[in-house]
Design a protein around this motif. Sequence first.
Motif, PDB file in Angstrom:
ATOM      1  N   HIS A 308       2.804 -21.093 -39.963  1.00 14.43           N
ATOM      2  CA  HIS A 308       2.396 -22.309 -39.247  1.00 14.43           C
ATOM      3  C   HIS A 308       2.421 -23.524 -40.175  1.00 14.43           C
ATOM      4  CE1 HIS A 308       1.731 -20.223 -35.646  1.00 14.43           C
ATOM      5  NE2 HIS A 308       0.496 -19.753 -35.876  1.00 14.43           N
ATOM      6  N   LEU A 309       2.060 -23.313 -41.447  1.00 10.11           N
ATOM      7  CA  LEU A 309       2.114 -24.413 -42.413  1.00 10.11           C
ATOM      8  C   LEU A 309       3.546 -24.915 -42.585  1.00 10.11           C
ATOM      9  CD1 LEU A 309      -0.332 -23.218 -45.236  1.00 10.11           C
ATOM     10  CD2 LEU A 309      -0.709 -25.044 -43.550  1.00 10.11           C
ATOM     11  N   ILE A 310       4.499 -23.982 -42.633  1.00  6.60           N
ATOM     12  CA  ILE A 310       5.907 -24.360 -42.773  1.00  6.60           C
ATOM     13  C   ILE A 310       6.374 -25.121 -41.538  1.00  6.60           C
ATOM     14  CG2 ILE A 310       8.261 -23.481 -43.027  1.00  6.60           C
ATOM     15  CD1 ILE A 310       7.107 -21.112 -44.566  1.00  6.60           C
ATOM     16  N   GLU A 311       5.995 -24.623 -40.369  1.00  6.66           N
ATOM     17  CA  GLU A 311       6.378 -25.290 -39.120  1.00  6.66           C
ATOM     18  C   GLU A 311       5.822 -26.708 -39.071  1.00  6.66           C
ATOM     19  OE1 GLU A 311       6.466 -21.228 -36.334  1.00  6.66           O
ATOM     20  OE2 GLU A 311       4.749 -22.606 -36.302  1.00  6.66           O
ATOM     21  N   GLU A 312       4.555 -26.846 -39.417  1.00  4.43           N
ATOM     22  CA  GLU A 312       3.915 -28.163 -39.382  1.00  4.43           C
ATOM     23  C   GLU A 312       4.556 -29.113 -40.387  1.00  4.43           C
ATOM     24  OE1 GLU A 312      -0.153 -27.313 -40.079  1.00  4.43           O
ATOM     25  OE2 GLU A 312      -0.492 -26.357 -38.119  1.00  4.43           O
ATOM     26  N   ALA A 313       4.887 -28.589 -41.578  1.00  2.00           N
ATOM     27  CA  ALA A 313       5.515 -29.423 -42.604  1.00  2.00           C
ATOM     28  C   ALA A 313       6.896 -29.887 -42.157  1.00  2.00           C
ATOM     29  CB  ALA A 313       5.615 -28.652 -43.917  1.00  2.00           C
ATOM     30  N   VAL A 358       7.831 -33.375 -32.625  1.00  2.00           N
ATOM     31  CA  VAL A 358       8.667 -32.226 -32.970  1.00  2.00           C
ATOM     32  C   VAL A 358       7.857 -30.950 -32.796  1.00  2.00           C
ATOM     33  CG1 VAL A 358      10.098 -31.122 -34.729  1.00  2.00           C
ATOM     34  CG2 VAL A 358       9.968 -33.626 -34.615  1.00  2.00           C
ATOM     35  N   SER A 359       8.428 -29.981 -32.105  1.00  4.38           N
ATOM     36  CA  SER A 359       7.786 -28.671 -31.928  1.00  4.38           C
ATOM     37  C   SER A 359       8.787 -27.593 -32.330  1.00  4.38           C
ATOM     38  CB  SER A 359       7.358 -28.469 -30.462  1.00  4.38           C
ATOM     39  OG  SER A 359       6.447 -29.471 -30.056  1.00  4.38           O
ATOM     40  N   SER A 360       8.545 -26.988 -33.495  1.00  3.43           N
ATOM     41  CA  SER A 360       9.439 -25.941 -33.981  1.00  3.43           C
ATOM     42  C   SER A 360       8.686 -24.615 -34.049  1.00  3.43           C
ATOM     43  CB  SER A 360       9.988 -26.301 -35.356  1.00  3.43           C
ATOM     44  OG  SER A 360       8.937 -26.361 -36.310  1.00  3.43           O
ATOM     45  N   ARG A 361       9.460 -23.534 -34.072  1.00  3.48           N
ATOM     46  CA  ARG A 361       8.849 -22.219 -34.219  1.00  3.48           C
ATOM     47  C   ARG A 361       9.695 -21.382 -35.170  1.00  3.48           C
ATOM     48  NH1 ARG A 361      10.497 -18.222 -29.327  1.00  3.48           N
ATOM     49  NH2 ARG A 361      12.687 -18.864 -29.108  1.00  3.48           N
ATOM     50  N   MET A 362       9.012 -20.629 -36.029  1.00  4.71           N
ATOM     51  CA  MET A 362       9.709 -19.788 -36.992  1.00  4.71           C
ATOM     52  C   MET A 362      10.189 -18.519 -36.295  1.00  4.71           C
ATOM     53  SD  MET A 362      10.647 -19.733 -40.161  1.00  4.71           S
ATOM     54  CE  MET A 362       9.539 -20.967 -40.870  1.00  4.71           C
ATOM     55  N   THR A 363      11.493 -18.245 -36.391  1.00  2.00           N
ATOM     56  CA  THR A 363      12.064 -17.059 -35.747  1.00  2.00           C
ATOM     57  C   THR A 363      12.637 -16.059 -36.747  1.00  2.00           C
ATOM     58  OG1 THR A 363      14.196 -18.181 -35.489  1.00  2.00           O
ATOM     59  CG2 THR A 363      12.629 -18.345 -33.661  1.00  2.00           C
ATOM     60  N   THR A 364      12.997 -16.518 -37.962  1.00  2.00           N
ATOM     61  CA  THR A 364      13.588 -15.626 -38.969  1.00  2.00           C
ATOM     62  C   THR A 364      12.969 -15.932 -40.320  1.00  2.00           C
ATOM     63  OG1 THR A 364      15.672 -15.691 -37.756  1.00  2.00           O
ATOM     64  CG2 THR A 364      15.732 -14.759 -39.967  1.00  2.00           C
ATOM     65  N   THR A 365      12.404 -14.899 -40.965  1.00  2.00           N
ATOM     66  CA  THR A 365      11.717 -15.119 -42.239  1.00  2.00           C
ATOM     67  C   THR A 365      12.401 -14.433 -43.411  1.00  2.00           C
ATOM     68  OG1 THR A 365      10.288 -13.197 -41.847  1.00  2.00           O
ATOM     69  CG2 THR A 365       9.486 -15.344 -41.094  1.00  2.00           C
ATOM     70  N   GLY A 366      13.354 -13.562 -43.185  1.00  2.00           N
ATOM     71  CA  GLY A 366      13.990 -12.849 -44.288  1.00  2.00           C
ATOM     72  C   GLY A 366      13.669 -11.365 -44.258  1.00  2.00           C
ATOM     73  N   ASN A 367      14.049 -10.665 -45.335  1.00  2.00           N
ATOM     74  CA  ASN A 367      13.893  -9.212 -45.386  1.00  2.00           C
ATOM     75  C   ASN A 367      12.537  -8.747 -45.889  1.00  2.00           C
ATOM     76  OD1 ASN A 367      16.532  -8.808 -44.488  1.00  2.00           O
ATOM     77  ND2 ASN A 367      17.356  -9.000 -46.551  1.00  2.00           N
ATOM     78  N   THR A 368      11.783  -9.641 -46.505  1.00  2.00           N
ATOM     79  CA  THR A 368      10.488  -9.231 -47.056  1.00  2.00           C
ATOM     80  C   THR A 368       9.444 -10.298 -46.769  1.00  2.00           C
ATOM     81  OG1 THR A 368       9.293  -8.643 -49.074  1.00  2.00           O
ATOM     82  CG2 THR A 368      11.063 -10.229 -49.308  1.00  2.00           C
ATOM     83  N   SER A 369       8.229  -9.861 -46.527  1.00  2.00           N
ATOM     84  CA  SER A 369       7.149 -10.809 -46.258  1.00  2.00           C
ATOM     85  C   SER A 369       6.359 -11.130 -47.511  1.00  2.00           C
ATOM     86  CB  SER A 369       6.201 -10.238 -45.186  1.00  2.00           C
ATOM     87  OG  SER A 369       5.616  -9.033 -45.655  1.00  2.00           O
ATOM     88  N   THR A 370       6.596 -10.405 -48.601  1.00  2.00           N
ATOM     89  CA  THR A 370       5.888 -10.622 -49.856  1.00  2.00           C
ATOM     90  C   THR A 370       6.899 -10.942 -50.955  1.00  2.00           C
ATOM     91  OG1 THR A 370       4.176  -9.034 -49.213  1.00  2.00           O
ATOM     92  CG2 THR A 370       4.301  -9.636 -51.533  1.00  2.00           C
TER      93      THR A 370
END
Length: 375
Positions: A308-313, A358-370
């Motif tokens: 959400h921080l990334i989306e807001e930024a 602007v209203s965005s949503r994260m749909t793809t984050t990559g292969n690892t969450s850490t």
Amino acid sequence: MRVIFIAVLMLVLCTGCWDLKEINSLAIISLAGVDKDPESGDLLAYYQVINPTGLSTRQSAATKAAVYTFHFRDFSHGRFTEQTGTSMPRRFFTAHLQSYLISERYAREGILDLINFIELNPERRSSLIVFITDSPMHTVMNSFTPLDRVPGRFIRALSNQYKPNFSMSVYPIRFKDLAKDINLHTPTILPIIHYHGEKPSSNSDRVEEIDASEDGISFKVGAVLIHSRMVGRIDEQSKILFFIMNKKYRELTETVEIKGKHVDVTAKNLNVKRKWIKPASELSFQITGDLKILNNQQTSKMTVQNLHLIEEAFNRKLEERVLALDQMGKTKGWDMLGIQDNGGNEKTWRQTKVTIKVSSRMTTTGNTSTPYLEE
């Protein structure tokens, strides 16, 4: 017997392929360029003719060039076809023309005469893509290009990298687009071709070097044209943002900062909706899109809160950039958001208040969450 006689008679009356063109008799033009002498007003036309033997894998040292460049000088566009016969031993043929280059000084003077010539001549192709060059025309037209030995195809391939993200996969930089938008207040943005080097790389040894960016052609900035006249230039990011806000482009790459760390994201499927707030003195834009993380330099675990921080930024940064584009345009007198052509007042459009959501949503984050951390 009568049937055979009639058939023979019909063959005699047939004219055959009256418009047949022998390939060996044609000067096939791949790239054209036009400049204008500011002192005399004469037009300077450049044509690159494909050399079939230069494209062959089996070639002699004397036929290395894939194209040959011819240039002519005259006072009118319509006179060049006849002039080509004075030095081209083959018939001038433009059906395979890939791209058209226009010098910056000619564009700043206005290219309405060229647009009319292309549009009114049935043998010309108004679907040709157009570029402005801020480098000397002679230098650009006499340089080898890497990966594709035909410069016309090379330049067109550069523009094709952007086509999938445009509406209907059409990059709006064709002569027909210039003609269609000529009476609009919204600018037309054309890519500016730049040659990196002091002199043309006209020797075929140039393509043997590994550094393809040295003495090479690229485009990054855009030329701003209003009513067929170049009035200025904008950077690559502003050019892409202009196309997005005018509903012609759907993708944007941006870098945001989260807790002091950089995160690179791509916004896809961008959709822009505009709405006038009564009375018609405020124009509201609603922008939606899907985000994909390209590079994450954060050291913290990827959580829902972090996303959400990334989306807001991203939302905040895009809103700021659109407002900056609008203000820049109003300062220069360029209607970058198309206010006048979409219901705005031609006299008071600079006073129009613009709001962005602007209203965005994260749909793809990559292969690892850490992320991986140093020990």
